[in-house]
Design an enzyme around this catalytic site. Structure first.
Site, short mmCIF file in Angstrom:
data_model
loop_
_atom_site.label_atom_id
_atom_site.label_comp_id
_atom_site.label_asym_id
_atom_site.label_seq_id
_atom_site.Cartn_x
_atom_site.Cartn_y
_atom_site.Cartn_z
N HIS A 31 0.33 6.40 4.01
CA HIS A 31 0.52 5.04 4.52
C HIS A 31 1.80 4.91 5.33
CE1 HIS A 31 -2.78 2.64 2.61
NE2 HIS A 31 -2.93 3.83 2.03
N HIS B 62 -8.05 11.59 -2.39
CA HIS B 62 -8.61 10.71 -3.43
C HIS B 62 -9.06 11.49 -4.65
CE1 HIS B 62 -9.59 7.46 -0.17
NE2 HIS B 62 -8.32 7.46 -0.53
N ASN C 44 -1.76 -1.96 2.93
CA ASN C 44 -0.79 -1.32 2.04
C ASN C 44 -0.76 -1.94 0.65
OD1 ASN C 44 0.16 0.67 3.79
ND2 ASN C 44 1.60 -0.73 4.77
N ARG D 155 -0.36 8.97 -1.78
CA ARG D 155 -0.84 7.86 -0.96
C ARG D 155 0.29 7.27 -0.12
NH1 ARG D 155 -2.84 1.91 -2.74
NH2 ARG D 155 -3.97 1.37 -0.84
#
Length: 274
Positions: free
Chosen positions: A17, A139, A42, A13
């Site tokens: 980001h 995910h 975030n 992740r």
């Protein structure tokens, strides 16, 4: 073991980001007041300490050579491989950014974005509908805070109703796991029943109404993204190239806004500019 898998999800992740703000330049790691890490999009992003420890080790062996930006992308690559996902070659040579700004992080994809907005945000980074589906499939690992599901479960259209695309078999379990007014602490697996293994199960969940996040479920609401979904999990015509295609999408994402040459720097410490 589960802690290792949680770390894998955080590192994967973190790469997304970072790349989606100013490109893959490790700007999210900078410890600056009003920096990217403080952006609402975030919230909950982690893995900073893993990158910092790796950087310290690398600096002791070959100082001033390997950027924090490369370490972020390499850590995500290794996290996928260690979770039984694909292992892939990743170009290196990125340099670290010198600026981290909360304002620049205002256009991250959000959990309640409709599919047209998600597509627009990905297109702005040079990514296609196929990339949107594949990167959403990250995910397959990890969890989300229950508060991110609140609107979808309890007030989807503003009338106190759930998202009608949630499977009737799944809705009671979701509500039981994430009661109304859940906080930041309570977390739910993103890939129900397969959250510790990298696989295409997350896409099967999306197609069958077992998606946890609204943004994941939105992939069925667009013709192109649905076609991509069905190319992997649609039955007779589905392909087995999910792992290789995911790797390709990660390499493509890793090229967003890369700084090279005289741009940026090679930080000595990932949380601070030189």
């Amino acid at each position: 073991m589960h802690e290792d898998m949680s770390s894998a999800a955080r590192l994967l992740r973190l790469s997304f980001h970072d790349c989606f703000v100013q490109g893959c330049d490790a700007s999210i790691l900078l410890e600056a007041e009003g920096g990217e890490a403080e952006a609402p999009g975030n919230a909950g992003v982690g893995g900073f300490e893993v990158i910092g420890a790796a950087k310290k080790r690398v600096e002791s062996l070959c100082p001033g050579v390997v950027s924090c930006a490369d370490i972020v992308m390499l850590a995500a690559r290794d996290a996928v491989a260690l979770s039984d996902g694909p292992d892939y070659e990743l170009p290196t040579g990125r340099r670290d950014g010198r600026i981290s700004s909360l304002a620049l992080a205002s256009h991250l994809p959000e959990v309640n974005d409709p599919i047209r907005v998600l597509k627009a945000k990905f297109h702005a980074k040079g990514l296609s509908e196929k990339d949107l589906v594949l990167l959403t499939a990250a995910h397959t690992l990890g969890t989300a805070a229950c508060f991110l599901t609140s609107k979808r479960l309890y007030n989807f259209s503003g009338r106190g109703d759930p998202d009608p695309t949630i499977s009737p078999r799944f809705l009671p379990r979701l509500k039981s796991f994430c009661p109304l007014n859940s906080d930041f602490v309570r977390r739910i697996p993103l890939d129900w029943a397969s959250e510790f293994e990298f696989d295409d199960h997350i896409l099967r969940n999306v197609v069958t109404g077992f998606a946890v996040l609204a943004s994941d479920a939105q992939l069925t609401e667009d013709r192109k993204t649905r076609q991509v979904l069905e190319s992997y999990v649609g039955g007779g015509h589905a392909t087995s190239s999910f792992g290789a295609d995911f790797a390709e999408a990660m390499v493509k994402m890793g090229r967003i806004g890369v700084k090279t040459g005289s741009q940026g720097e090679i930080r000595k410490i990932c949380g601070k500019v030189n």
